[in-house]
Design a protein around this motif. Structure first.
Motif, PDB file in Angstrom:
ATOM      1  N   ARG A  33       0.907  -1.259   0.134  1.00 15.61           N
ATOM      2  CA  ARG A  33       0.015   0.013  -0.092  1.00 15.61           C
ATOM      3  C   ARG A  33       0.740   1.300   0.061  1.00 15.61           C
ATOM      4  O   ARG A  33       0.427   2.174  -0.692  1.00 15.61           O
ATOM      5  N   ARG A  35       3.470   1.826  -1.434  1.00 15.02           N
ATOM      6  CA  ARG A  35       3.976   2.077  -2.811  1.00 15.02           C
ATOM      7  C   ARG A  35       3.039   2.480  -4.062  1.00 15.02           C
ATOM      8  O   ARG A  35       2.864   3.101  -4.769  1.00 15.02           O
ATOM      9  N   TYR A  36       1.884   1.555  -3.654  1.00 17.74           N
ATOM     10  CA  TYR A  36       0.505   1.605  -4.658  1.00 17.74           C
ATOM     11  C   TYR A  36      -0.566   2.140  -3.651  1.00 17.74           C
ATOM     12  O   TYR A  36      -1.234   1.281  -3.231  1.00 17.74           O
ATOM     13  N   THR A  48      -1.413  -7.598   0.739  1.00 21.11           N
ATOM     14  CA  THR A  48      -0.551  -7.350  -0.146  1.00 21.11           C
ATOM     15  C   THR A  48      -0.140  -8.902  -0.845  1.00 21.11           C
ATOM     16  O   THR A  48      -0.270  -9.817  -0.390  1.00 21.11           O
ATOM     17  N   THR A  50       2.049  -9.362  -4.112  1.00 21.43           N
ATOM     18  CA  THR A  50       3.086  -8.843  -5.207  1.00 21.43           C
ATOM     19  C   THR A  50       3.316  -9.794  -6.260  1.00 21.43           C
ATOM     20  O   THR A  50       2.831 -11.042  -6.257  1.00 21.43           O
ATOM     21  N   GLN A  70      -5.773  -5.765 -14.272  1.00 21.52           N
ATOM     22  CA  GLN A  70      -5.769  -4.676 -13.314  1.00 21.52           C
ATOM     23  C   GLN A  70      -7.060  -4.404 -12.398  1.00 21.52           C
ATOM     24  O   GLN A  70      -8.311  -4.714 -12.881  1.00 21.52           O
ATOM     25  N   TYR A  74      -7.335   0.111  -8.053  1.00 22.42           N
ATOM     26  CA  TYR A  74      -6.208   1.098  -8.264  1.00 22.42           C
ATOM     27  C   TYR A  74      -7.064   1.751  -9.574  1.00 22.42           C
ATOM     28  O   TYR A  74      -6.490   3.011 -10.162  1.00 22.42           O
ATOM     29  N   ASP A  77      -5.186   4.154 -12.392  1.00 22.09           N
ATOM     30  CA  ASP A  77      -3.612   4.141 -12.346  1.00 22.09           C
ATOM     31  C   ASP A  77      -3.151   2.576 -12.462  1.00 22.09           C
ATOM     32  O   ASP A  77      -3.230   2.067 -11.626  1.00 22.09           O
ATOM     33  N   HIS A  78      -2.488   2.534 -13.531  1.00 28.46           N
ATOM     34  CA  HIS A  78      -1.818   1.236 -13.870  1.00 28.46           C
ATOM     35  C   HIS A  78      -0.360   0.893 -13.380  1.00 28.46           C
ATOM     36  O   HIS A  78       0.050   0.062 -13.700  1.00 28.46           O
ATOM     37  N   THR A  79       0.063   1.676 -12.414  1.00 29.71           N
ATOM     38  CA  THR A  79       1.403   1.679 -12.191  1.00 29.71           C
ATOM     39  C   THR A  79       1.793   0.222 -11.483  1.00 29.71           C
ATOM     40  O   THR A  79       2.803  -0.433 -11.896  1.00 29.71           O
ATOM     41  N   VAL A  80       1.067  -0.131 -10.583  1.00 26.24           N
ATOM     42  CA  VAL A  80       1.283  -1.640 -10.115  1.00 26.24           C
ATOM     43  C   VAL A  80       1.357  -2.698 -11.016  1.00 26.24           C
ATOM     44  O   VAL A  80       2.032  -3.350 -11.025  1.00 26.24           O
ATOM     45  N   ASP A  83       4.540  -1.986 -13.184  1.00 28.12           N
ATOM     46  CA  ASP A  83       5.804  -2.205 -12.649  1.00 28.12           C
ATOM     47  C   ASP A  83       6.045  -3.941 -12.556  1.00 28.12           C
ATOM     48  O   ASP A  83       6.977  -4.491 -12.399  1.00 28.12           O
TER      49      ASP A  83
END
Length: 295
Positions: A33, A35-36, A48, A50, A70, A74, A77-80, A83
């Motif tokens: 959380r 970080r994202y 979590t 990962t 996805q 989120y 926002d597709h950052t997770v 990464d």
């Protein structure tokens, strides 16, 4: 926000292992959380889970390809996911692709969509209304146009009572359409279930696919989920070249302990009538739908 149960921490290998290049066509990644951050108004947050844990899971299962989906957690926002794609693929051959949330098609610009595409996103999921992201008819039309331009597929998450009433918005699309979770058909109703009937009808159009997943939640009888086997076999019989399988790890919004992924793969073995069909579901069909064969 309610607490949901985490994934089984001790997955085991299925017996036998799946064929080489087998694909988990739907799994998710969550957190950490710090970080994202979770989007404002998110319907749920999961413990979590990962990409590093997903990678270890797939190694145990004998899975060599995968599609990250996805989560609505989120939103756009597709950052997770970006990464995770970078971490899972590294500099080697691209064994992992992804599916965006459809919100991104109306909330972000063309440059962001191209960034997703370049990273390995090949589809967009239209999630059920209860998870807090809904598009108007005009927004859907815009989203469909952008999907067609990008060469992506459409993914439809069924409502809790089945997918039948959602399909009018998607039935005339000319892109591939993947129906999640066996359309959430009720296995106790057989061919009388309206969601199953609509899926069987749409399979005749040639561009509709189905995800063999969520057995543990569709089942009315519980493990070993015997009642779901006839439903899955009916779908496979109708469209053997357009079925894929997904673990749905880490099993979002689970209020009962999620199953062992090794058992879910062994359940798939019971769905498939022979080794050739199993190979289609795990290897050939996802390679064609998601584009692994062109990488």
């Amino acid at each position: 926000m309610p607490d949901y149960l985490p994934f089984n921490p001790h997955p085991r290998a299925p017996v036998p292992l799946p064929p080489p290049l087998a694909c988990d066509s739907q799994f998710h990644v969550f957190g950490p959380r710090e970080r994202y951050p979770v989007r404002p108004g998110a319907a749920y947050e999961m413990p979590t889970a990962t990409w590093q844990v997903a990678k270890a899971l797939h190694a145990t299962l004998g899975i060599e390809r995968g599609v990250i989906v996805q989560a609505t957690t989120y939103g756009a926002d597709h950052t997770v996911v970006l990464d995770a794609l970078e971490g899972l693929n590294g500099r080697g051959p691209r064994r992992y692709l992804a599916c965006a949330n459809a919100a991104v098609l109306v909330e972000r610009d063309d440059a962001y969509l191209q960034k997703l595409h370049d990273a390995g996103v090949r589809g967009a999921r239209f999630t059920r209304g209860g998870l807090g992201i809904s598009l108007s008819a005009n927004e859907q039309a815009r989203a469909f146009a952008r999907i067609k331009d990008l060469g992506w597929y459409v993914k439809v998450q069924p409502e809790a009572n089945g997918i039948a009433e959602q399909l009018a918005a998607f039935e005339d699309l000319e892109v591939p359409v993947l129906l999640d979770h066996m359309g959430r058909a009720d296995p106790s109703r057989g061919d009388a279930d309206p969601s199953l009937a609509r899926m069987l009808e749409l399979f005749r159009r040639g561009n509709f696919w189905v995800m063999l997943s969520l057995s543990e939640k569709l089942s009315k009888t519980g493990a070993p989920w015997n009642d779901v086997v006839p439903l899955a076999q009916r779908l496979i019989e109708a469209a053997p070249d357009r079925c894929v399988w997904g673990s749905d790890w880490p099993h979002p919004v689970s209020v009962k302990q999620p199953p062992n992924e090794g058992e879910l793969l062994e359940l798939l073995y019971r769905f498939a009538p022979d080794a050739a069909t199993l190979h289609k579901i795990l290897v050939d069909n996802p390679a064609r739908l998601f584009g692994f064969q062109t990488l």
